[in-house]
Design a protein around this motif. Structure first.
Motif, PDB file in Angstrom:
ATOM      1  N   ASP A   1       0.829  -1.218   0.000  1.00 14.86           N
ATOM      2  CA  ASP A   1       0.000   0.000   0.000  1.00 14.86           C
ATOM      3  C   ASP A   1       0.864   1.269   0.000  1.00 14.86           C
ATOM      4  N   SER A   2       2.142   1.123  -0.381  1.00 17.70           N
ATOM      5  CA  SER A   2       3.091   2.242  -0.513  1.00 17.70           C
ATOM      6  C   SER A   2       3.523   2.856   0.812  1.00 17.70           C
ATOM      7  N   THR A   3       3.123   2.276   1.930  1.00 19.19           N
ATOM      8  CA  THR A   3       3.627   2.789   3.196  1.00 19.19           C
ATOM      9  C   THR A   3       4.933   2.051   3.519  1.00 19.19           C
ATOM     10  N   VAL A   4       5.644   2.575   4.529  1.00 21.19           N
ATOM     11  CA  VAL A   4       6.860   1.889   4.957  1.00 21.19           C
ATOM     12  C   VAL A   4       6.755   1.518   6.426  1.00 21.19           C
ATOM     13  N   LYS A   5       7.430   0.453   6.778  1.00 24.64           N
ATOM     14  CA  LYS A   5       7.500   0.022   8.174  1.00 24.64           C
ATOM     15  C   LYS A   5       8.979  -0.168   8.497  1.00 24.64           C
ATOM     16  N   TRP A   6       9.433   0.480   9.558  1.00 21.94           N
ATOM     17  CA  TRP A   6      10.831   0.350   9.951  1.00 21.94           C
ATOM     18  C   TRP A   6      10.973  -0.725  11.012  1.00 21.94           C
ATOM     19  N   VAL A   7      12.067  -1.479  10.894  1.00 23.06           N
ATOM     20  CA  VAL A   7      12.348  -2.558  11.840  1.00 23.06           C
ATOM     21  C   VAL A   7      13.734  -2.338  12.423  1.00 23.06           C
ATOM     22  N   HIS A   8      13.858  -2.484  13.732  1.00 25.61           N
ATOM     23  CA  HIS A   8      15.173  -2.397  14.367  1.00 25.61           C
ATOM     24  C   HIS A   8      15.502  -3.745  14.993  1.00 25.61           C
ATOM     25  N   ILE A   9      16.678  -4.287  14.659  1.00 21.80           N
ATOM     26  CA  ILE A   9      17.114  -5.546  15.264  1.00 21.80           C
ATOM     27  C   ILE A   9      18.295  -5.243  16.177  1.00 21.80           C
ATOM     28  N   PRO A  10      18.086  -5.243  17.493  1.00 17.69           N
ATOM     29  CA  PRO A  10      19.200  -4.932  18.406  1.00 17.69           C
ATOM     30  C   PRO A  10      20.173  -6.108  18.491  1.00 17.69           C
ATOM     31  N   ASN A  11      21.436  -5.789  18.788  1.00 15.14           N
ATOM     32  CA  ASN A  11      22.421  -6.864  18.993  1.00 15.14           C
ATOM     33  C   ASN A  11      22.814  -6.956  20.465  1.00 15.14           C
ATOM     34  N   ARG A  12      22.208  -6.136  21.281  1.00 17.27           N
ATOM     35  CA  ARG A  12      22.381  -6.202  22.727  1.00 17.27           C
ATOM     36  C   ARG A  12      20.975  -6.258  23.319  1.00 17.27           C
TER      37      ARG A  12
ATOM     38  N   ASP B   1      18.916  -4.430  24.797  1.00 20.87           N
ATOM     39  CA  ASP B   1      17.941  -3.415  24.406  1.00 20.87           C
ATOM     40  C   ASP B   1      18.535  -2.593  23.267  1.00 20.87           C
ATOM     41  N   PRO B   2      17.684  -1.896  22.528  1.00 19.85           N
ATOM     42  CA  PRO B   2      18.209  -0.981  21.509  1.00 19.85           C
ATOM     43  C   PRO B   2      19.140   0.040  22.168  1.00 19.85           C
ATOM     44  N   GLN B   3      20.186   0.430  21.452  1.00 20.82           N
ATOM     45  CA  GLN B   3      21.147   1.346  22.045  1.00 20.82           C
ATOM     46  C   GLN B   3      20.917   2.779  21.622  1.00 20.82           C
ATOM     47  N   LYS B   4      19.834   2.999  20.866  1.00 15.36           N
ATOM     48  CA  LYS B   4      19.499   4.377  20.496  1.00 15.36           C
ATOM     49  C   LYS B   4      17.994   4.550  20.646  1.00 15.36           C
ATOM     50  N   PRO B   5      17.517   5.780  20.705  1.00 20.18           N
ATOM     51  CA  PRO B   5      16.067   5.999  20.806  1.00 20.18           C
ATOM     52  C   PRO B   5      15.397   5.503  19.531  1.00 20.18           C
ATOM     53  N   ILE B   6      14.370   4.698  19.682  1.00 21.42           N
ATOM     54  CA  ILE B   6      13.652   4.147  18.526  1.00 21.42           C
ATOM     55  C   ILE B   6      12.242   4.748  18.507  1.00 21.42           C
ATOM     56  N   PRO B   7      11.822   5.344  17.384  1.00 18.17           N
ATOM     57  CA  PRO B   7      10.468   5.925  17.318  1.00 18.17           C
ATOM     58  C   PRO B   7       9.399   4.854  17.592  1.00 18.17           C
ATOM     59  N   ASP B   8       8.270   5.296  18.151  1.00 14.41           N
ATOM     60  CA  ASP B   8       7.190   4.361  18.519  1.00 14.41           C
ATOM     61  C   ASP B   8       6.655   3.581  17.326  1.00 14.41           C
TER      62      ASP B   8
ATOM     63  N   TRP C   1       8.220   2.278  14.976  1.00 13.51           N
ATOM     64  CA  TRP C   1       9.105   1.203  14.523  1.00 13.51           C
ATOM     65  C   TRP C   1       8.748  -0.114  15.212  1.00 13.51           C
ATOM     66  N   PHE C   2       9.121  -1.197  14.552  1.00  8.48           N
ATOM     67  CA  PHE C   2       9.009  -2.516  15.174  1.00  8.48           C
ATOM     68  C   PHE C   2      10.390  -2.907  15.686  1.00  8.48           C
ATOM     69  N   VAL C   3      10.479  -3.189  16.976  1.00  9.35           N
ATOM     70  CA  VAL C   3      11.752  -3.629  17.558  1.00  9.35           C
ATOM     71  C   VAL C   3      11.681  -5.133  17.733  1.00  9.35           C
ATOM     72  N   SER C   4      12.550  -5.836  17.079  1.00 12.63           N
ATOM     73  CA  SER C   4      12.513  -7.304  17.124  1.00 12.63           C
ATOM     74  C   SER C   4      13.196  -7.810  18.382  1.00 12.63           C
TER      75      SER C   4
ATOM     76  N   THR D   1      22.334 -16.955  11.702  1.00 11.66           N
ATOM     77  CA  THR D   1      21.072 -16.830  10.976  1.00 11.66           C
ATOM     78  C   THR D   1      20.015 -16.318  11.947  1.00 11.66           C
ATOM     79  N   PHE D   2      19.131 -15.472  11.451  1.00 14.13           N
ATOM     80  CA  PHE D   2      18.146 -14.839  12.334  1.00 14.13           C
ATOM     81  C   PHE D   2      16.838 -14.662  11.570  1.00 14.13           C
ATOM     82  N   SER D   3      15.731 -15.102  12.186  1.00 13.15           N
ATOM     83  CA  SER D   3      14.419 -14.940  11.542  1.00 13.15           C
ATOM     84  C   SER D   3      13.510 -14.116  12.444  1.00 13.15           C
ATOM     85  N   VAL D   4      12.672 -13.324  11.804  1.00 18.78           N
ATOM     86  CA  VAL D   4      11.772 -12.474  12.567  1.00 18.78           C
ATOM     87  C   VAL D   4      10.440 -12.348  11.823  1.00 18.78           C
ATOM     88  N   ASP D   5       9.331 -12.306  12.577  1.00 18.31           N
ATOM     89  CA  ASP D   5       8.000 -12.063  12.005  1.00 18.31           C
ATOM     90  C   ASP D   5       7.571 -10.667  12.430  1.00 18.31           C
ATOM     91  N   ILE D   6       7.152  -9.870  11.461  1.00 17.12           N
ATOM     92  CA  ILE D   6       6.806  -8.476  11.750  1.00 17.12           C
ATOM     93  C   ILE D   6       5.352  -8.242  11.359  1.00 17.12           C
TER      94      ILE D   6
END
Ligand SMILES: [Zn+2]
Length: 1021
Positions: A579-590, A592-599, A601-604, A616-621
């Motif tokens: 539908d031409s929208t975008v969804k942002w995903v953040h995958i932390p490696n620690r 918790d996320p190490q930077k402020p993430i907008p509401d 966004w999807f944080v995996s 290998t890493f799988s995620v459902d969003i």
């Protein structure tokens, strides 16, 4: 001179008396005593320095004579019994450690200095404050001075040194040009005694410096016609640079002066001298530039003056230098912390080097913008933050590269509208995308090559090659951009600002920056800095699977990622939905996320892992529509070494653009395809028009990454098109410098296929020596004999052969050597049965009268087909037919050149004498000697002018050859010849390097030989 010194001394005694001080030599800024900076560390200290230097420079002898008085305050917790001074210019005498270090790498810059061009620093005397002599020893670029009594913590000591420093002829920081001098590292300079390493008395091997902050009161006397720029406040401006002189030097008056035209004389040399008097506070070094040709431009930002000192011959192309300097000063001040000095000088002295308040630059507008930005940027990271560059060069070079690219990336593009409307704006800057500027390709290309041998935490003298050392610039800038991806840009800005303000006029080490990064961000960053500073791993992520599922009315994106690199990073991924929208995903490696993430966004869940652990890493969003594309890090900050698999969607990431044949800026997240028109000509088909392409990902010259090149050209309707294709790829499982390639051509003349393998064996990526070994399978068949050029003969039938080739290339001092052994033999299925070998050696010796020596031995069996057979006067027919500039078949080049063999293809015997090309040879042994006699002709009036105007170089040669023909007749020739060469620089380098050569020889000995003149498009060898 003496009078002036007394005036200054009395003036300062008066100043101190008024201020209530008791001694004239007590520094106002005595460094930083132990424990006074608990915000840095409880044991932090910094030694105090206060120099008074009185110097005279004589351009006739290239010598500076001076005396210096240094008041040195020991703020360390240690009692000192001896101190070290740097006497840098001793590096520029043959036999110095710098010389041994360089010549070990094939650079004889210092070793070959003539006696008159030796540098050196002579110490005439060293005294203490009471006039007592101090004992000292000089060891290369170090001087150890024993104190007359121990220097306890908190106490000052005085050193009075008489010295003489000579400009060397070396290509060094302190250097002289035709009409200018750069005076740097010119006075005996106290080494830094610091909390981490004690005495920093590294020998000077050509890289980087380190100094304590303090006051310099200094003056320089030199002939009155010299214009001087130096570190500090010019105290007698009215005397040495009065307003009427400044008017005469105003650079705007020279805006129309033709480039490189001789400068005018503004101050007649009259045997008199001038003394330039300076005072600099809170600097760790002083330098000066001087030239009678300097013309001055002035700009200003917020009270800070920026001066350009350009030599009059370059003044027309230095008009905007001061303004450009002011833009950088403004932007750096606003971003990282205000520039604390009152002025900045940018200067035209064929260099790229920083000193406090003074940069030594080169180039012309607008090409010099990046260089001016870099050297000015150093006044933040080097000038105001005095890190130990010799020990860790990334702290100054890399941080400077980062701030330069941030400014180039943002401010410059905005301002380019006001400054650069023309050529630069449309043709130069816009082609470098923001992503390109953020990622110095040098780092990515090195990281991909597997030849990144040293982590950033390496002493600057310990890098084996300059190309690897360059990573202190590029990899550090990449590291800081990657820190932005981890922490966000705002947090990184605050880290940099805190680092700048806390370490202003102090000496930080890498751990200090790491501690501030942790403190400002509130995050544990040990993993990040260990990866970037202590290791040489790479970042390489891939989106391996992407799909959408619909469960009832809800969509889910199922995404699988794979980590190929050894480094771990958090990931930002942008999903584009149907539908031409975008969804942002953040995958932390620690955790918790190490930077402020907008509401939004999807944080995996967290992806922990490195090397092969958990790769290998799988995620459902959960999303609102099915997914059409996913892309890792659209900002272009993540230094992923292979970004083509960082995107998954409908279209492969490909960027097609016109091949301009000159400048290539690789695209980071797309496979580049450059296309251009192409044609060949022959007298059978006429013009064959077509298209040429060149394609690859992040290509560079040193590391032959996967690439393809080819052309397809229309011939007559009845004939198949001409096709050429070349593909090369590294063979990763062996190592990055092992390659396979395929070469295919199908033209009117012939059909050729080669499949080959090349292994390069070398210990450094860019320097000699190295070996190259190749194994090639070749198939070739004549398509149609009517395309064979009239000067060739060609035998029909399919020939198959195997070629073995070994090359060795080396350099030592003034000599370079290139060896090649080549063996070719037919194999099963070949119509002709034959064997050939060639052994070629080339030595080039760069004496004043340069000498090039080539030897060649070749042998071939009787069955060798004509197109493969070695030709006495040149290379094989076969190779010349496949040279791109020659091909086209019959009629490709005007036929008059070939009548009587007046066109010479280099190779074989390189003989010019009139020998029948019909002679078929069994073997040949040759020596070719050639020289460029310019150094002898230069004494002839007008010679250099004519040579430069025409762009030609003379050539004198002698060739001797022995050979035996297939009929069993042996012979010998000795010939002497002369000619001229001219580089065909009008032809874009992407099409190859061509040199027009016209020369001829007379036989000195040889029964069948005769005089002949030949033309060629290549050097003889
Ligand atoms: Zn630099």
């Amino acid at each position: 001179m003496r009078v002036l010194k007394w005036i200054l001394t009395i003036q300062y005694i008066f100043t101190f008396l008024v201020a209530g001080e008791t001694t004239a030599y007590l520094p106002q800024h005595p460094g930083t005593p132990l424990g006074s900076r608990p915000d840095i560390s409880p044991d932090y200290f910094q030694q105090g320095i206060y120099y008074m230097i009185d110097a005279t420079f004589n351009p006739e002898t290239d010598r500076i004579s001076g005396s210096e008085k240094l008041t040195y305050t020991n703020n360390s917790p240690d009692t000192l019994y001896y101190v070290y001074f740097h006497v840098y210019q001793n590096a520029f005498i043959p036999g110095s450690y710098h010389d041994i270090f360089d010549s070990g790498k094939g650079n004889d810059n210092i070793r070959t200095l003539t006696k008159a061009d030796h540098g050196g620093q002579t110490i005439l005397s060293v005294q203490d404050g009471e006039g007592g002599s101090l004992s000292y020893t000089i060891d290369d670029t170090n001087m150890e001075v024993w104190l007359s009594r121990p220097l306890p913590p908190g106490e000052p000591a005085i050193f009075i040194i008489e010295f003489e420093t000579k400009f060397s002829g070396a290509d060094a920081r302190m250097h002289k040009g035709d009409d200018y001098y750069v005076g740097s590292q010119w006075y005996p300079k106290m080494a830094v005694y610091d909390r981490k390493r004690g005495w920093n008395n590294d020998y000077h091997l050509g890289r980087e410096f380190y100094g304590d902050f303090g006051i310099f009161e200094w003056n320089l006397t030199l002939p009155a016609n010299y214009i001087v720029g130096g570190t500090g406040r010019l105290l007698n401006r009215d005397e040495v640079l009065p307003a009427d002189l400044m008017d005469k030097l105003d650079i705007t008056q020279f805006a129309d002066k033709p480039l490189k035209e001789d400068p005018s004389v503004i101050i007649e040399p009259n045997g008199k001298t001038k003394t330039w008097v300076y005072r600099a506070d809170q600097v760790h070094d002083i330098a000066w530039i001087a030239s009678p040709s300097f013309r001055i431009g002035v700009a200003e930002w917020d009270g800070i003056k920026v001066y350009s000192f350009a030599r009059e011959q370059h003044a027309s192309k230095w008009q905007d230098a001061a303004e450009i300097g002011a833009i950088f000063i403004e932007d750096y001040s606003n971003r990282w912390g205000r520039y604390r000095y009152h002025k900045m000088i940018v200067s035209d002295v064929e260099d790229g080097m920083e000193y406090p308040m003074l940069t030594a630059d080169s180039d012309l507008s607008p090409g010099y913008i990046g260089l001016l930005g870099h050297e000015i940027g150093h006044n933040w990271f080097y000038g105001q933050i005095g890190s130990n560059e010799t020990y860790r060069a990334f702290l100054d070079e890399g941080f400077t590269n980062y701030i330069t690219s941030v400014t180039m990336d943002s401010v410059w593009e905005k301002n380019s509208g006001t400054f650069y409307q023309g050529w630069y704006k449309t043709n130069y800057y816009p082609k470098k995308t923001r992503k390109y500027i953020r990622n110095d390709l040098l780092y990515l290309q090195f990281a991909r090559s597997g030849y990144e041998r040293y982590p950033l935490n390496t002493h600057s003298d310990h890098y084996a090659e300059y190309a690897n050392y360059r990573l202190v610039y590029s990899k550090t800038a990449s590291m800081l951009y990657n820190l932005e991806t981890v922490l966000g840009k705002d947090v990184v800005n605050r880290i940099m600002q805190t680092y700048f303000s806390r370490f202003l006029f102090q000496h930080p080490y890498p751990e200090d920056f790491i501690r501030i990064a942790g403190e400002v961000s509130g995050k544990q960053l040990d993993w990040f800095f260990r990866e970037w500073l202590d290791e040489t791993g790479t970042i390489d992520y891939r989106i391996s699977k992407l799909s959408s599922v619909k469960i009832e009315d809800n969509y889910f994106v199922k995404m699988t990622l794979k980590r190929h690199g050894t480094m771990e990073m958090p990931l930002d991924i942008r999903l584009t939905l149907a539908d031409s929208t975008v969804k942002w995903v953040h995958i932390p490696n620690r955790k918790d996320p190490q930077k402020p993430i907008p509401d939004s966004w999807f944080v995996s869940k967290t992806w922990v892992g490195w090397n092969r652990f958990n790769n290998t890493f799988s995620v459902d969003i959960p999303v609102q529509a099915s997914v059409t594309e996913a892309k890792i890090d659209p900002s272009g900050r993540l230094s992923d070494v292979y970004q083509l698999d960082n995107i998954k969607g409908k279209y492969p990431p490909v960027r097609i653009q016109m091949d301009n044949l000159y400048k290539y800026y690789p695209t980071l997240d797309a496979y580049d395809i450059y296309v251009r028109p192409s044609f060949t000509y022959n007298s059978i088909d006429g013009l064959n028009p077509g298209i040429h392409w060149f394609s690859g990902y992040l290509l560079d010259g040193n590391i032959r990454q996967y690439h393809t090149e080819g052309a397809i050209r229309y011939r007559l309707p009845s004939k198949p098109p001409e096709v050429a294709l070349f593909m090369e790829t590294p063979i990763r499982f062996l190592n990055g410098l092992t390659h396979g390639f395929l070469n295919y051509e199908d033209t009117g003349l012939d059909n050729l296929m080669e499949i080959g393998y090349t292994a390069t064996v070398r210990s450094t990526l860019t320097e000699k020596p190295y070996h190259e070994l190749s194994l090639i399978y070749r198939m070739n068949r004549l398509n149609d004999p009517k395309y064979v050029p009239i000067w060739q003969s060609w035998e029909a039938g399919l020939n198959r052969s195997i070629i073995l080739n070994h090359q060795y290339h080396w350099k030592q001092g003034k000599i370079t050597g290139d060896y090649e052994v080549k063996y070719e033999t037919s194999i099963h299925g070949s119509r002709e049965q034959f064997t050939q070998y060639w052994v070629t050696t080339i030595h080039r010796i760069k004496w004043d009268l340069p000498l090039d020596i080539r030897t060649f031995i070749g042998w071939q069996s009787d069955g060798t087909p004509s197109q493969m057979a070695m030709k006495l006067t040149g290379d094989t027919y076969f190779n010349s037919a496949h040279a791109s500039w020659m091909y086209g078949g019959r009629g490709g080049l005007p036929s008059f050149l070939f009548h009587g063999d007046h066109f010479q293809v280099p190779g074989g015997g390189n003989l010019r004498s009139l020998i029948s090309p019909a002679i078929r040879l069994r073997w040949q042994e040759v020596i070719n000697l050639q020289t460029d006699p310019s150094s002898y002709f230069e004494q002839i009036a007008g010679y250099s002018t004519v040579k430069d105007y025409l762009g030609i170089t003379p050539l004198i040669f002698v060739n001797g050859a022995m050979y035996e023909s297939t009929s069993g007749r042996s012979d010998a020739i000795i010939e002497f010849g002369a000619g001229i060469t001219r580089p065909m620089s009008i032809i874009p380098p992407a099409l190859g390097t061509y040199t027009l050569r016209i020369d001829g020889a007379v036989p000195l000995w040889g029964p069948d030989a005769g005089s002949k003149v030949v033309v060629s498009l290549q050097q003889a060898f």
